[in-house]
Write an enzyme that holds these catalytic residues in place. Structure first.
Site, PDB file in Angstrom:
ATOM      1  N   SER A 232       2.368  -6.536  -2.029  1.00  0.00           N
ATOM      2  CA  SER A 232       3.570  -6.638  -2.531  1.00  0.00           C
ATOM      3  C   SER A 232       3.901  -5.346  -3.245  1.00  0.00           C
ATOM      4  O   SER A 232       3.737  -4.093  -2.940  1.00  0.00           O
ATOM      5  CB  SER A 232       3.962  -7.936  -3.172  1.00  0.00           C
ATOM      6  OG  SER A 232       5.179  -7.899  -3.620  1.00  0.00           O
ATOM      7  N   ASP A 324       8.383 -12.018   6.594  1.00  0.00           N
ATOM      8  CA  ASP A 324       8.469 -11.957   5.008  1.00  0.00           C
ATOM      9  C   ASP A 324       9.874 -11.945   4.723  1.00  0.00           C
ATOM     10  O   ASP A 324      10.702 -10.984   5.244  1.00  0.00           O
ATOM     11  CB  ASP A 324       7.737 -10.641   4.918  1.00  0.00           C
ATOM     12  CG  ASP A 324       7.584 -10.100   3.684  1.00  0.00           C
ATOM     13  OD1 ASP A 324       8.240 -10.837   2.539  1.00  0.00           O
ATOM     14  OD2 ASP A 324       6.680  -9.295   3.183  1.00  0.00           O
ATOM     15  N   HIS A 359       5.321 -13.621   3.121  1.00  0.00           N
ATOM     16  CA  HIS A 359       5.049 -12.538   2.267  1.00  0.00           C
ATOM     17  C   HIS A 359       3.486 -12.568   1.612  1.00  0.00           C
ATOM     18  O   HIS A 359       2.686 -11.628   1.692  1.00  0.00           O
ATOM     19  CB  HIS A 359       5.949 -12.339   1.278  1.00  0.00           C
ATOM     20  CG  HIS A 359       5.944 -11.127   0.385  1.00  0.00           C
ATOM     21  ND1 HIS A 359       5.912  -9.965   0.678  1.00  0.00           N
ATOM     22  CD2 HIS A 359       5.643 -11.404  -1.027  1.00  0.00           C
ATOM     23  CE1 HIS A 359       5.752  -9.223  -0.221  1.00  0.00           C
ATOM     24  NE2 HIS A 359       5.448  -9.787  -1.336  1.00  0.00           N
TER      25      HIS A 359
END
Length: 421
Positions: A232, A324, A359
């Protein structure tokens, strides 16, 4: 009789469940129950029918219903969800990696979907899932204002090293580093994004350079065999420092669901200000879940230049999830591929695409969290963040990505050579 082997193992280790001494063609439910460190209960269950010998074998027989379907040996872990009546949008995080995740597995007659605590058990077993292998050492790092934890594998060393960066959730997240150490890497989990006493204005490129040097200079670390791993926002930082830093020169880099669209070239506070300029792109769906991915698709005339990934000189592994909803991971990977092709370093890039994954690509068997509570840095408030992903596809992606990340690190950090040193 219920057998679960191994009853004690690492969280990414496969296990085998066998239920024996049942009548032939008996309908049974295998149920798992786990209490997280924040005292919430999670469960998963599968519906099975015993064979002609009165046996159910979890890694061969298919679940016909429940929280997972099909032949899924670890479905009792990755399909876990909060029990009915729990608060919404929960997430399991392991805070104390020196204690195991304790999972109760039970067998019930019939195909049940609720009320397990009121039903009579046919059999029960308790298993432990660990992030640290026996002999792994945990060392607090508080040097040069850097805050983190170093995990060292068992044995004499020295070991190849990994600088491990999580995202904007903040705090010190240790469980991936602990697991990496269990696989032979000296891994340093770095704290850089509150809550802590660090000011976001003080966390700039030099902070990560100091952390890299601490890892590099540790006597139990092979200083010429280092990697950077980011998830991330940690991937944004990883790409930036690997592309531009004169201090950070790793042998390889792994980025999970990140982006190169906004460079990290000042400090975290300035980075958040840059994202805030595009906050009008933030969306909220009908379930009041925040979709953040478009904030990184910068199209303003004054948008900062993208991270110049053409400058990267080491092997780069990108993990990109097709569902995502937090980062434009697939679009970013495609653009980085074109940039690196143009720069002549495309041969250094490997991309793993997972169409149905979300994600939060974590170690194997971690339950899938499609949407959870999250403190959004750009808004300074708690929201329900939509991470995305379909449970089964996400679980398969986590297992495949983790195995390939380990193989990638082993290949480029000359793992076998390191172990013999």
């Amino acid at each position: 009789m219920l057998s679960v082997q191994p009853s004690r193992g690492l969280v990414d280790e496969m296990f085998r469940i066998v239920v024996a001494n049942l009548p032939p063609s008996q309908k049974v439910t295998i149920h798992s129950l786990f209490q997280s460190e924040d005292n919430n209960f999670w469960e998963a269950f599968g519906h099975y029918i015993s064979d002609e010998n009165g046996t159910v074998t979890g890694n061969k027989d298919a679940s016909l219903g429940g929280t997972y379907k099909g032949t899924e040996p670890t479905g009792l872990l990755w399909s876990m969800r909060p029990i009915p009546g729990s608060p919404q949008a929960l997430r399991i995080r392991k805070y104390d990696v020196l204690t195991p995740m304790v999972v109760h597995i039970s067998v019930h007659s019939g195909h049940l979907s609720q009320g397990f605590s009121q039903k009579t058990l046919l059999a029960m077993s308790v298993i432990e899932r660990w992030h640290v292998a026996p002999g792994v050492k945990r060392i607090n790092i508080r040097e040069e204002e850097v805050q983190g934890t170093l995990f060292l594998p068992p044995g004499p060393g020295p070991y190849p090293g990994v600088l491990d960066l999580w995202g904007a959730g903040g705090g010190l997240v240790e469980y991936r580093s602990a697991l990496l150490a269990s696989h032979g890497f000296a891994s340093m989990a770095l704290e850089y994004f509150g809550p802590n006493e660090l000011s976001l204005q003080d966390v700039d490129v030099s902070y990560f350079e100091k952390a890299y040097q601490i890892l590099k200079n540790h006597p139990m670390v092979q200083k010429d065999h280092l990697a950077v791993l980011g998830l991330s926002f940690g991937s944004v930082i990883s790409l930036s420092i690997v592309a531009y830093s004169k201090v950070i020169k790793p042998k390889c880099c792994v980025c999970i669901n990140g982006s190169h669209m906004i460079p990290f070239d000042k400090n975290i506070s300035e980075f958040i200000k840059e994202m805030n300029k595009n906050v009008d792109r933030l969306r909220v769906n009908e379930e009041n879940q925040v979709i953040y991915r478009d904030v990184f698709l910068m199209t303003r005339p004054d948008s900062p230049a993208k991270i110049d990934v053409g400058r990267i000189k080491c092997p780069l592994l990108l993990v990109a999830s097709g569902d995502d909803q937090t980062f434009p991971a697939v679009e970013s990977a495609e653009d980085m591929e074109m940039m690196m092709e143009k720069a002549g370093n495309r041969h250094l890039l490997e991309v793993l695409n997972y169409p149905g994954a979300g994600h939060l690509i974590e170690p194997p068997c971690t339950p899938h969290f499609r949407a959870t509570k999250f403190c959004l840095p750009t808004m300074q408030q708690r929201v329900i963040m939509l991470w995305g992903g379909q449970t089964q596809s996400h679980a398969h992606a986590q297992e495949d990505a983790w195995n390939k990340i380990l193989a990638f690190l082993q290949q480029h950090l000359q793992f076998n050579t390191a172990l013999k040193t």
